[in-house]
Scaffold this motif. Structure first.
Motif, mmCIF file in Angstrom:
data_model
loop_
_atom_site.group_PDB
_atom_site.id
_atom_site.type_symbol
_atom_site.label_atom_id
_atom_site.label_comp_id
_atom_site.label_asym_id
_atom_site.label_seq_id
_atom_site.Cartn_x
_atom_site.Cartn_y
_atom_site.Cartn_z
ATOM 1 N N ILE A 159 0.897 -1.288 0.239
ATOM 2 C CA ILE A 159 0.201 -0.014 -0.054
ATOM 3 C C ILE A 159 0.675 1.353 -0.086
ATOM 4 O O ILE A 159 0.597 2.104 -0.718
ATOM 5 C CB ILE A 159 -1.052 -0.061 1.230
ATOM 6 N N LEU A 160 1.894 1.207 0.823
ATOM 7 C CA LEU A 160 2.865 2.086 0.794
ATOM 8 C C LEU A 160 4.322 1.577 0.996
ATOM 9 O O LEU A 160 4.707 1.197 1.844
ATOM 10 C CB LEU A 160 2.510 3.166 1.812
ATOM 11 N N ASP A 196 10.272 6.652 9.725
ATOM 12 C CA ASP A 196 9.827 6.150 8.448
ATOM 13 C C ASP A 196 8.646 5.349 8.710
ATOM 14 O O ASP A 196 7.862 4.825 9.747
ATOM 15 C CB ASP A 196 10.774 5.351 7.710
ATOM 16 N N LEU A 197 7.785 4.855 7.685
ATOM 17 C CA LEU A 197 6.784 4.164 7.407
ATOM 18 C C LEU A 197 6.502 3.412 6.169
ATOM 19 O O LEU A 197 6.939 3.797 5.116
ATOM 20 C CB LEU A 197 5.415 5.245 7.722
ATOM 21 N N ARG A 198 6.125 2.002 6.452
ATOM 22 C CA ARG A 198 5.754 1.081 5.219
ATOM 23 C C ARG A 198 4.496 0.704 5.587
ATOM 24 O O ARG A 198 4.368 0.171 6.602
ATOM 25 C CB ARG A 198 6.882 0.172 4.876
ATOM 26 N N VAL A 199 3.621 0.275 4.639
ATOM 27 C CA VAL A 199 2.213 -0.409 4.909
ATOM 28 C C VAL A 199 2.011 -1.375 3.857
ATOM 29 O O VAL A 199 2.062 -1.164 2.570
ATOM 30 C CB VAL A 199 0.935 0.765 4.757
ATOM 31 N N THR A 200 1.405 -2.510 4.344
ATOM 32 C CA THR A 200 1.200 -3.784 3.422
ATOM 33 C C THR A 200 -0.213 -4.350 3.885
ATOM 34 O O THR A 200 -0.628 -4.243 4.875
ATOM 35 C CB THR A 200 2.197 -4.649 3.428
ATOM 36 N N LEU A 201 -0.682 -4.827 2.827
ATOM 37 C CA LEU A 201 -2.020 -5.652 2.980
ATOM 38 C C LEU A 201 -1.657 -7.182 2.463
ATOM 39 O O LEU A 201 -1.443 -7.369 1.417
ATOM 40 C CB LEU A 201 -3.111 -5.051 1.990
ATOM 41 N N ILE A 247 -5.742 -5.650 -7.335
ATOM 42 C CA ILE A 247 -5.797 -4.524 -6.353
ATOM 43 C C ILE A 247 -5.309 -3.376 -6.534
ATOM 44 O O ILE A 247 -4.299 -3.425 -7.273
ATOM 45 C CB ILE A 247 -5.002 -5.175 -5.032
ATOM 46 N N ALA A 248 -5.858 -2.424 -6.258
ATOM 47 C CA ALA A 248 -5.382 -1.092 -6.292
ATOM 48 C C ALA A 248 -5.537 -0.299 -4.985
ATOM 49 O O ALA A 248 -6.646 -0.466 -4.379
ATOM 50 C CB ALA A 248 -6.145 -0.221 -7.690
ATOM 51 N N SER A 249 -4.856 0.467 -4.626
ATOM 52 C CA SER A 249 -4.707 1.208 -3.560
ATOM 53 C C SER A 249 -4.130 2.500 -3.506
ATOM 54 O O SER A 249 -3.275 3.126 -4.458
ATOM 55 C CB SER A 249 -4.076 0.592 -2.240
ATOM 56 N N THR A 250 -4.653 3.630 -2.656
ATOM 57 C CA THR A 250 -4.323 4.860 -2.630
ATOM 58 C C THR A 250 -4.041 5.083 -0.965
ATOM 59 O O THR A 250 -4.823 4.697 -0.288
ATOM 60 C CB THR A 250 -5.108 5.850 -2.978
ATOM 61 N N ALA A 251 -2.742 5.467 -0.643
ATOM 62 C CA ALA A 251 -2.190 5.712 0.695
ATOM 63 C C ALA A 251 -2.285 7.241 0.639
ATOM 64 O O ALA A 251 -1.645 7.873 -0.359
ATOM 65 C CB ALA A 251 -1.101 5.170 0.876
ATOM 66 N N LEU A 252 -2.657 7.928 1.687
ATOM 67 C CA LEU A 252 -2.497 9.284 1.764
ATOM 68 C C LEU A 252 -1.964 9.692 3.220
ATOM 69 O O LEU A 252 -2.134 9.061 4.227
ATOM 70 C CB LEU A 252 -4.123 9.948 2.092
ATOM 71 N N TRP A 253 -0.790 10.764 3.133
ATOM 72 C CA TRP A 253 -0.128 10.851 4.417
ATOM 73 C C TRP A 253 0.322 12.497 4.142
ATOM 74 O O TRP A 253 0.395 12.822 3.418
ATOM 75 C CB TRP A 253 1.044 9.875 4.800
ATOM 76 N N TYR A 254 0.559 12.903 5.638
ATOM 77 C CA TYR A 254 1.133 14.272 5.439
ATOM 78 C C TYR A 254 2.817 13.983 5.990
ATOM 79 O O TYR A 254 3.061 13.365 7.017
ATOM 80 C CB TYR A 254 0.390 15.124 6.644
ATOM 81 N N GLN A 255 3.709 14.653 5.206
ATOM 82 C CA GLN A 255 4.775 14.484 5.407
ATOM 83 C C GLN A 255 5.748 15.818 5.567
ATOM 84 O O GLN A 255 5.514 16.863 5.041
ATOM 85 C CB GLN A 255 5.614 13.586 4.245
#
Length: 345
Positions: free
Chosen positions: A197-198, A303-308, A327-335
């Motif tokens: 995901i990210l 740091d950050l990493r995201v998986t499904l 699968i399609a994913s959108t990750a949103l984050w403020y950095q």
């Protein structure tokens, strides 16, 4: 990022500006001055100031700059509507502070929780998709020096585009992060059945949202897989680990009630799309769901990493890796602006 509505009481020096085809620069007093445009024929009996340029025509393979403004400021609302059948072929890009690469780059439909060919309505705090194709984003998007929003038409035809980008001219605190989005697409997922995901992004930051579009590719229940958040140096094992896909999106027990899926769209999470809606546990069904971490942001420093995990359920009560899933994913984050980098696809 502050909670929605928490700044409404402020009476400070901010000034509201809005960019549209009727006011392409957003400048004071510059609206409704067009003498030609897509509405000129309809307004021919009314004269100047009467909806002469409500939209633009976006040609095949053309990129339009919807907004280009100087800072500091904060985008507060982005509204668009266009041909509903090409939302995946239109690419949205947003650049902060003269960066050469966009912080946000993804299909327009996925930014608005619409990754499939059929329009899905959304009633949430941060994204609203209204009949019959009104796309609204309320994600606050601060910038300091400049901001630029573009849309590329990758479809095989010209499309109409109506849009309005509203922002406030105001000071941006040093602690404010920039909104980023990363879109990832697995078709098919393959082995191992883990969807990224990210990819790893540097901190400090706050993860604020996930949109997921999935077609399981196997019959039966498809949402046993866990979402995992690897933060601040995690490698093999994550700090944050859910209990199942439907649980992460606020549901339970396979989204199954009385032998069928029940869609829902709430302020911060939802299963808002099931195609076709009258079937259950079919391999080619398509699902759309979202979760906004507005009240519960996931804060990271290093740091950050995201998986499904993509896991189904076998009749022998064992997990089934969904290697054929789409699968399609959108990750949103403020950095932090010191570490913001281009998102990958």
């Amino acid at each position: 990022m502050t909670a929605p509505g928490s700044e409404l009481w402020r009476l400070d020096a901010a000034r509201t500006r809005s960019i549209s085809a009727e006011n392409p620069t957003g400048a004071p007093g510059a609206g409704a001055r067009a003498v030609e445009g897509t509405g000129a024929a309809a307004a021919r009996l009314l004269g100047p100031g009467w909806k002469i340029s409500p939209s633009i025509e976006l040609a095949m393979d053309e990129t339009a700059t919807l907004a280009e403004v100087s800072g500091p400021g904060v985008f507060r609302h982005l509204w668009l509507t266009t041909a509903r059948t090409v939302l995946r072929q239109l690419i949205l890009r947003i650049y902060w502070d003269n960066a050469p690469e966009p912080a946000i780059e993804l299909p327009l439909g996925d930014f608005f929780c619409n990754g499939w060919d059929e329009l899905a309505l959304v009633s949430s705090e941060m994204v609203v998709v209204a009949p019959a194709g009104g796309l609204n984003s309320f994600w606050p998007m601060p910038f300091r020096e400049s901001a630029r929003i573009t849309l590329h038409n990758g479809s095989d035809r010209s499309v109409p585009l109506y849009y309005q980008a509203t922002y406030s001219e105001e000071d941006v605190p040093d602690s404010a992060g920039y909104l980023n989005a990363q879109w990832r697409h697995s078709n098919p997922l393959g082995d191992p059945a883990v969807h990224p995901i990210l990819d790893t992004v540097p901190g400090p930051g706050r993860y604020v949202g996930t949109y997921l579009a999935i077609q399981p590719g196997a019959p039966g229940w498809w949402g046993e897989g866990e979402l995992k958040f690897y933060l601040d140096g995690d490698t093999t094992h994550p700090t944050l680990c859910g209990t199942g896909t439907e649980d992460y999106f606020g549901g339970a027990w396979n989204f199954d009630l009385d032998g069928g899926y029940r869609t829902y769209s709430t302020p911060y999470l939802g299963l808002h799309q099931v195609l076709p809606p009258n079937e259950i546990y079919q391999p080619d069904q398509q699902f759309g769901m979202y979760r906004w971490h507005v009240r519960d942001p996931i804060c990271f420093h290093r740091d950050l990493r995201v998986t499904l995990q993509a896991l189904g359920w076998r009749d022998d009560k064992t997990y089934l890796p969904l290697t054929n899933a789409r699968i399609a994913s959108t990750a949103l984050w403020y950095q932090s602006p010191r570490t913001t980098r281009a998102s990958k696809q």
